[in-house]
Design a protein around this motif. Structure first.
Motif, PDB file in Angstrom:
ATOM      1  N   TYR A  65       0.977  -1.189   0.084  1.00 50.90           N
ATOM      2  CA  TYR A  65      -0.165   0.031   0.172  1.00 50.90           C
ATOM      3  C   TYR A  65       0.647   1.066   0.115  1.00 50.90           C
ATOM      4  CZ  TYR A  65      -3.662   3.404   1.417  1.00 50.90           C
ATOM      5  OH  TYR A  65      -4.342   4.513   1.605  1.00 50.90           O
ATOM      6  N   ARG A  66       1.941   1.103   0.613  1.00 50.15           N
ATOM      7  CA  ARG A  66       2.913   2.444   0.710  1.00 50.15           C
ATOM      8  C   ARG A  66       3.627   2.577  -0.566  1.00 50.15           C
ATOM      9  NH1 ARG A  66       1.686   5.959   4.646  1.00 50.15           N
ATOM     10  NH2 ARG A  66       1.700   5.029   6.678  1.00 50.15           N
ATOM     11  N   ARG A  67       3.775   1.524  -1.140  1.00 54.00           N
ATOM     12  CA  ARG A  67       4.516   1.683  -2.452  1.00 54.00           C
ATOM     13  C   ARG A  67       3.778   1.789  -3.836  1.00 54.00           C
ATOM     14  NH1 ARG A  67       7.561  -3.039  -0.700  1.00 54.00           N
ATOM     15  NH2 ARG A  67       6.254  -4.446  -1.919  1.00 54.00           N
ATOM     16  N   VAL A  81      -3.579   0.994   8.476  1.00 56.34           N
ATOM     17  CA  VAL A  81      -2.216   1.746   8.471  1.00 56.34           C
ATOM     18  C   VAL A  81      -2.407   2.911   9.426  1.00 56.34           C
ATOM     19  CG1 VAL A  81      -0.628   3.229   6.912  1.00 56.34           C
ATOM     20  CG2 VAL A  81      -1.539   0.926   6.165  1.00 56.34           C
ATOM     21  N   GLU A 138       4.840  -1.486   9.490  1.00 53.21           N
ATOM     22  CA  GLU A 138       4.721  -0.249   9.684  1.00 53.21           C
ATOM     23  C   GLU A 138       5.921  -0.014  10.651  1.00 53.21           C
ATOM     24  OE1 GLU A 138       2.859   2.689   8.254  1.00 53.21           O
ATOM     25  OE2 GLU A 138       3.105   1.012   6.986  1.00 53.21           O
TER      26      GLU A 138
END
Length: 409
Positions: free
Chosen positions: A95-97, A169, A227
């Motif tokens: 999700y972050r990338r 997140v 995280e």
């Protein structure tokens, strides 16, 4: 021909896979996912059996009904907590990338999960009438249908928790590893209602409220881990608290010992998940976090890493088709009458020994099936997207098969 000559191609293939693995790949997380995946067919093949009725039809049975002492095996084989943990970890990183929007990211994940499910249910919807015409009793087909859809509930739950990744997140950013604590508390309250003094007045459907927090618990732990909000200290805390809670629920509050459903039992831990499931998930998650570095060192060896890659590439194929592999042995055997460990009642030590002997057969059949079923897991070739008509037909077949499996058709 020497053993080294026979094994040389396998070693070369393993080294080739190792060389092609990106340096940033988290081998420990992939190894944990592969372990959790393989526990699913192993558990279903070991703890699931059949009986034959007077007409030669297959019916589900479980050795746990006769051998309650086998319940601890389910503590090891029920590794969905680990699967949701690594799923949350991987989803947080992905999700972050993500290169696009959150909606596009989620759509891609749903498509990858949904294509194999449509494949197995559509194939079975087409095969069932053919098998019936060939003489397979309807009762056997319904038994098989239930077994095929049994593990697929997991996909629906996994889609829902994946859709909640953005919120997980955010929760991890604010609360760290403690973001999972409210989920555990929610399940504890519901268990108190359905098993406590007020149980006679609590409607049975209310227990369904445990489904989302029960399975989201380990996923949230995984997101917090991804995280970097859970470290070794958190791992030790999860392991210790989970193990103590697990022991207390068994010894003091008399929860059922089996982590899977036992035919005829008044209570079950997994459907929907009870507090015991979360205690086990906490214990497994803590152990996974603590063993991560050691597992990564082990998987630096090509001969150990290559099978992990293969299992991960075939993850949904294994999940969707492993029951079919067992049925591919049991259905033909049912025409020959009782066959030890396969179509005889799972109520003796001899059955357990015989079932262990059948395990390599099931595995071989799964490998054979996977050679063809793997196409449902692979994305369509470039320039050849699946047509809307084919998707619609597959969807209709899947719905029809689902209704048949649930006894509604």
């Amino acid at each position: 021909m020497s053993a080294s000559t026979v094994l040389a191609p396998l070693r070369e293939a393993a080294e080739r896979i190792d060389r092609r693995t990106p340096a940033h790949r988290d081998r420990a997380v992939d190894g944990l996912r592969a372990l959790a995946l393989l526990a699913v067919p192993t558990g279903h093949w070991l703890l699931g059996g059949f009986t034959l009725d007077a007409d030669g039809a297959l019916h589900n049975a479980s050795p746990l009904s006769a051998f309650g002492g086998l319940a601890p095996a389910s503590w090891v084989l029920q590794m969905l907590g680990v699967f949701f943990l690594v799923g949350g970890y991987a989803s947080a990183l992905s999700y972050r990338r993500r290169p696009g929007s959150a909606a596009a990211w989620l759509k891609g994940r749903i498509v990858r999960l949904g294509r194999p499910v449509l494949g197995v249910t559509a194939v079975w919807a087409l095969a069932a009438p053919v098998l019936y015409a060939a003489g397979v009793p309807e009762a056997s087909l319904r038994t098989g249908a239930k077994l095929v859809v049994q593990p697929l509930w997991f996909v629906g739950v996994y889609v829902v928790v994946t859709a909640l990744t953005p919120y997980c997140v955010r929760a991890a950013g604010r609360l760290g590893g403690w973001a999972a604590a409210p989920l555990l508390a929610s399940v504890a309250v519901m268990d108190l209602l359905r098993y406590g003094p007020l149980a006679p007045s609590v409607p049975s459907w209310l227990s369904l409220l445990n489904i989302l927090p029960g399975w989201l618990f380990a996923y949230q732990l995984g997101v917090s881990w991804g995280e970097r909000r859970i470290g070794r200290r958190g791992g030790w805390l999860l392991l210790a608290v989970g193990a103590l809670l697990f022991a207390a629920l068994l010894a003091v509050f008399h929860y059922p010992a089996s982590m899977v459903g036992v035919p005829g039992a008044a209570r079950t831990n997994s459907h929907p998940p009870s507090l015991l499931v979360l205690a086990l998930a906490s214990t497994q998650s803590g152990a996974a976090i603590l063993l991560r570095d050691r597992l990564a060192r082990l998987l630096a060896r090509p001969v150990l890493w290559a099978p992990v890659v293969v299992v991960n590439l075939c993850a949904m194929t294994i999940l969707c088709w492993h029951q079919t592999a067992m049925l591919a042995a049991a259905v033909p055997a049912s025409f020959a009458g009782g066959l030890a460990g396969l179509t005889t009642a799972p109520d003796s030590l001899g059955w357990i020994v015989a079932r262990l002997a059948w395990m390599p057969v099931f595995a071989g059949l799964l490998v054979a099936i996977a050679r063809y079923a793997r196409r449902f897991e692979a994305p369509p070739a470039a320039g050849r997207p699946t047509s809307a008509l084919r998707r619609a037909v597959a969807g209709l077949l899947a719905v029809g098969f689902g209704l048949f499996a649930l006894g509604l058709a």
